[in-house]
Design a protein around this motif. Sequence first.
Motif, mmCIF file in Angstrom:
data_model
loop_
_atom_site.group_PDB
_atom_site.id
_atom_site.type_symbol
_atom_site.label_atom_id
_atom_site.label_comp_id
_atom_site.label_asym_id
_atom_site.label_seq_id
_atom_site.Cartn_x
_atom_site.Cartn_y
_atom_site.Cartn_z
ATOM 1 N N UNK A 36 5.849 -10.492 14.094
ATOM 2 C CA UNK A 36 7.115 -11.223 14.178
ATOM 3 C C UNK A 36 7.902 -10.938 12.902
ATOM 4 N N UNK A 37 9.089 -10.433 13.073
ATOM 5 C CA UNK A 37 9.908 -9.973 11.949
ATOM 6 C C UNK A 37 10.794 -11.076 11.383
ATOM 7 N N UNK A 38 11.010 -10.987 10.072
ATOM 8 C CA UNK A 38 12.129 -11.654 9.384
ATOM 9 C C UNK A 38 12.194 -13.158 9.602
ATOM 10 N N UNK A 39 11.149 -13.853 9.207
ATOM 11 C CA UNK A 39 11.198 -15.307 9.209
ATOM 12 C C UNK A 39 12.102 -15.775 8.075
ATOM 13 N N UNK A 40 13.051 -16.604 8.398
ATOM 14 C CA UNK A 40 13.993 -17.133 7.402
ATOM 15 C C UNK A 40 13.713 -18.612 7.198
ATOM 16 N N UNK A 41 13.533 -19.010 5.949
ATOM 17 C CA UNK A 41 13.196 -20.382 5.615
ATOM 18 C C UNK A 41 14.357 -21.079 4.924
ATOM 19 N N UNK A 42 14.436 -22.384 5.105
ATOM 20 C CA UNK A 42 15.431 -23.168 4.369
ATOM 21 C C UNK A 42 14.953 -23.488 2.957
ATOM 22 N N UNK A 43 13.668 -23.261 2.674
ATOM 23 C CA UNK A 43 13.109 -23.643 1.379
ATOM 24 C C UNK A 43 13.065 -22.500 0.373
ATOM 25 N N UNK A 44 12.951 -21.254 0.858
ATOM 26 C CA UNK A 44 12.875 -20.085 -0.016
ATOM 27 C C UNK A 44 13.817 -19.011 0.516
ATOM 28 N N UNK A 45 14.403 -18.246 -0.395
ATOM 29 C CA UNK A 45 15.484 -17.340 -0.011
ATOM 30 C C UNK A 45 15.009 -16.115 0.759
ATOM 31 N N UNK A 46 13.854 -15.570 0.398
ATOM 32 C CA UNK A 46 13.438 -14.293 0.963
ATOM 33 C C UNK A 46 12.885 -14.450 2.375
ATOM 34 N N UNK A 47 13.290 -13.562 3.285
ATOM 35 C CA UNK A 47 12.691 -13.495 4.606
ATOM 36 C C UNK A 47 11.327 -12.805 4.512
ATOM 37 N N UNK A 48 10.468 -13.058 5.499
ATOM 38 C CA UNK A 48 9.145 -12.436 5.490
ATOM 39 C C UNK A 48 8.673 -12.211 6.920
ATOM 40 N N UNK A 49 7.833 -11.199 7.119
ATOM 41 C CA UNK A 49 7.218 -10.953 8.414
ATOM 42 C C UNK A 49 5.944 -11.784 8.538
ATOM 43 N N UNK A 50 5.552 -12.009 9.788
ATOM 44 C CA UNK A 50 4.316 -12.736 10.092
ATOM 45 C C UNK A 50 3.586 -11.965 11.185
ATOM 46 N N UNK A 51 2.285 -11.787 11.030
ATOM 47 C CA UNK A 51 1.479 -11.107 12.040
ATOM 48 C C UNK A 51 0.403 -12.061 12.531
ATOM 49 N N UNK A 52 0.194 -12.070 13.847
ATOM 50 C CA UNK A 52 -0.722 -13.024 14.471
ATOM 51 C C UNK A 52 -1.832 -12.270 15.196
ATOM 52 N N UNK A 53 -3.061 -12.614 14.858
ATOM 53 C CA UNK A 53 -4.252 -12.093 15.533
ATOM 54 C C UNK A 53 -4.699 -13.105 16.581
ATOM 55 N N UNK A 54 -4.935 -12.622 17.805
ATOM 56 C CA UNK A 54 -5.455 -13.441 18.884
ATOM 57 C C UNK A 54 -6.892 -13.012 19.169
ATOM 58 N N UNK A 55 -7.797 -13.955 19.383
ATOM 59 C CA UNK A 55 -9.211 -13.608 19.531
ATOM 60 C C UNK A 55 -9.511 -12.975 20.878
ATOM 61 N N UNK A 56 -10.655 -12.299 20.999
ATOM 62 C CA UNK A 56 -11.066 -11.792 22.317
ATOM 63 C C UNK A 56 -11.101 -12.922 23.337
ATOM 64 N N UNK A 57 -10.571 -12.636 24.526
ATOM 65 C CA UNK A 57 -10.564 -13.620 25.591
ATOM 66 C C UNK A 57 -9.377 -14.559 25.587
ATOM 67 N N UNK A 58 -8.470 -14.406 24.623
ATOM 68 C CA UNK A 58 -7.332 -15.333 24.525
ATOM 69 C C UNK A 58 -6.522 -15.349 25.821
ATOM 70 N N UNK A 59 -6.191 -14.193 26.363
ATOM 71 C CA UNK A 59 -5.351 -14.136 27.560
ATOM 72 C C UNK A 59 -6.115 -14.543 28.817
ATOM 73 N N UNK A 60 -7.430 -14.415 28.797
ATOM 74 C CA UNK A 60 -8.231 -14.746 29.974
ATOM 75 C C UNK A 60 -8.543 -16.233 30.086
#
Length: 285
Positions: A36-60
Amino acid sequence: MNLEVETEPQGPWTAAKKPACAPGTEGSPHPRLRLHRAFHSQFLAADRDVIVYLPPGYDEHAERAYPVFYMHDGQNLFDPSTSFAGRTWQVREHADAAIEAGEVEPLVIVGIYNTGDNRLGEYTHERDWQRGGGDAAKYGRLITEELMPWVAQRYRVRSDRASTGLGGSSLGGLVTLFLGLRLPQHFGRLAVMSPSVWWNHKSILGYLNEKAPEIWERPRVWLDVGEQEGKRTEQDVELLARRLKANGWKPGENLHVEKAPEGRHDEDSWAARMRPMLRFLFPAP
């Protein structure tokens, strides 16, 4: 390896439409990594990316909700193309192996990218007169007031403190301990790896002594250091371990202290401790 994503705006977020690429697969997408690109916060000026790992079986298993582990320096966790010196913590590989072996409860892992020049500011709890810093409280608000609610809306995670972890290394270990003490209602599991106890004359030790009596339930803490990181770092972690014990943490119950004989202050060493750290913090029920 490039992380190719298509994006669209969603409030303060630009959300990934394609999964991120798996480490070592040169452009081959892995369906359980979401960037997920470019998270913008009201508390800090710089945007940042976030990456999410989903475990085996998450979709099932659409009915299942998972514990969630927030980790700092997210660019170093999965992708060699964004990590320091091209080395990662191999988080997906270690988490997959531990989950599939039945050692670790399946969990969601959220990697929060640092913001380069402002990493020191966001990862330190108070200002040092020479180095600056001191924005960790604002960074904590970003995590608890903005990121955590968004993750809970998009992914099937449990939001109680006992199911929520925070972790990082070096200054990331320092800010983990600080936020765990400052916000114990949010974080029940802490990975404090090679922490920068030295920051501002080891002031985190005084903060520990001040805040520990206010915490009604001690978070579970993994604390570690590599014996090749230098005598000062090793002694600082030993001192921190003694302070934790003096303030009510019990080895084998809610505290584990690990000293890695070959451990250095680098991604390969933290990767080597990833699986045992997960086993302690998120053991299989």
